[in-house]
Design a protein around this motif. Structure first.
Motif, PDB file in Angstrom:
ATOM      1  N   UNK A   1       0.809  -1.216   0.000  1.00 45.79           N
ATOM      2  CA  UNK A   1       0.000   0.000   0.000  1.00 45.79           C
ATOM      3  C   UNK A   1       0.844   1.269   0.000  1.00 45.79           C
ATOM      4  N   UNK A   2       1.900   1.289   0.795  1.00 48.54           N
ATOM      5  CA  UNK A   2       2.734   2.479   0.885  1.00 48.54           C
ATOM      6  C   UNK A   2       4.131   2.130   1.357  1.00 48.54           C
ATOM      7  N   UNK A   3       5.082   2.923   0.936  1.00 46.90           N
ATOM      8  CA  UNK A   3       6.472   2.730   1.350  1.00 46.90           C
ATOM      9  C   UNK A   3       6.881   3.941   2.178  1.00 46.90           C
ATOM     10  N   UNK A   4       7.228   3.702   3.451  1.00 46.11           N
ATOM     11  CA  UNK A   4       7.602   4.786   4.351  1.00 46.11           C
ATOM     12  C   UNK A   4       9.117   4.810   4.489  1.00 46.11           C
ATOM     13  N   UNK A   5       9.735   5.919   4.107  1.00 45.57           N
ATOM     14  CA  UNK A   5      11.171   6.095   4.314  1.00 45.57           C
ATOM     15  C   UNK A   5      11.381   6.710   5.693  1.00 45.57           C
ATOM     16  N   UNK A   6      12.442   6.259   6.382  1.00 42.85           N
ATOM     17  CA  UNK A   6      12.676   6.680   7.763  1.00 42.85           C
ATOM     18  C   UNK A   6      14.148   6.939   8.000  1.00 42.85           C
ATOM     19  N   UNK A   7      14.430   7.896   8.865  1.00 41.14           N
ATOM     20  CA  UNK A   7      15.797   8.186   9.254  1.00 41.14           C
ATOM     21  C   UNK A   7      15.868   9.462  10.067  1.00 41.14           C
ATOM     22  N   UNK A   8      17.024   9.711  10.654  1.00 40.71           N
ATOM     23  CA  UNK A   8      17.219  10.987  11.351  1.00 40.71           C
ATOM     24  C   UNK A   8      17.316  12.088  10.301  1.00 40.71           C
ATOM     25  N   UNK A   9      16.536  13.137  10.442  1.00 33.28           N
ATOM     26  CA  UNK A   9      16.403  14.114   9.354  1.00 33.28           C
ATOM     27  C   UNK A   9      17.671  14.910   9.080  1.00 33.28           C
ATOM     28  N   UNK A  10      17.850  15.200   7.786  1.00 40.63           N
ATOM     29  CA  UNK A  10      18.930  16.061   7.339  1.00 40.63           C
ATOM     30  C   UNK A  10      18.347  17.300   6.661  1.00 40.63           C
TER      31      UNK A  10
END
Length: 209
Positions: A183-192
């Motif tokens: 359904x959806x692909x969520x990208x994740x990480x500490x923001x830059x």
């Protein structure tokens, strides 16, 4: 009968997280800690769902090779679709390249899927279509919980709807169980990066009856 009522402090903190959450696409290279991933997934499964059937399914993708393959295969499909639309080659190259970077440069990907395995099967098209919509809505609510928990942990995240355009391809690349529908692909990480976005007032989107 007792009721669990949020304190003003809890309500204010939740409101702050909701207002500060943004769709961020650029991340630091720092890996997302395993305990954060567990908290995010735990938040997802506490979403409400139709009939309490919990139709959400999650695929956690942290291997660079898997991300690269997924990005290549999805990019190839995107390239064909845009070419069929008659877009100029330069725009196609830019769009495909941007998609590839978003997928491969994120420290963590979370593919949100739904399954109809535990949903009701009525045997008629009208009600089965509604049942499917209910499962999709349930999965989306799990996704919102995930986004809010990620924000509360100081992570950036972005929901990509691209898997909807190539569900079978994504399922094949990731070797998903047969009943899992991306359904959806969520990208994740500490923001830059930081982003500020306004919202239209709720009064402009609300009617009273």
């Amino acid at each position: 009968m007792s009721r669990n009522i949020a304190s003003p402090t809890q309500a204010a903190e939740l409101s702050k997280i909701i207002r500060q959450r943004r769709s961020l696409r650029r991340y630091q290279a720092t890996p997302v800690p395993a305990e954060y991933i567990a908290q995010i997934l735990e938040a997802g499964v506490w979403a409400p769902s139709a009939h309490n059937r919990q139709p959400w399914r999650f695929a956690v993708i942290d291997r660079a090779a898997t991300k690269a393959r997924l990005a290549r295969e999805m990019g190839a499909r995107l390239r064909r679709d845009l070419a069929a639309d008659g877009l100029p080659q330069a725009l196609i190259d830019a769009d495909v390249g941007r998609s590839y970077r978003r997928i491969t440069e994120a420290p963590l990907l979370l593919l949100l899927c739904m399954s109809l395995q535990d949903m009701d099967d009525y045997g008629d098209e009208r009600r089965d279509a509604h049942e499917r919509a209910m499962a999709q809505q349930s999965a989306a609510m799990a996704g919102q919980n995930i986004l809010l928990m990620a924000a509360s942990l100081g992570l950036g995240a972005c929901w990509m709807c691209a898997p909807l355009f190539c569900q079978e391809l994504v399922a094949k690349v990731l070797d998903l169980p047969a009943d899992w529908q991306p359904q959806g692909l969520i990208t994740l990480g500490f923001p830059a990066q930081q982003r500020r976005r306004s919202r239209e007032s709720w009064e402009t989107r609300t009617i009273w009856r």
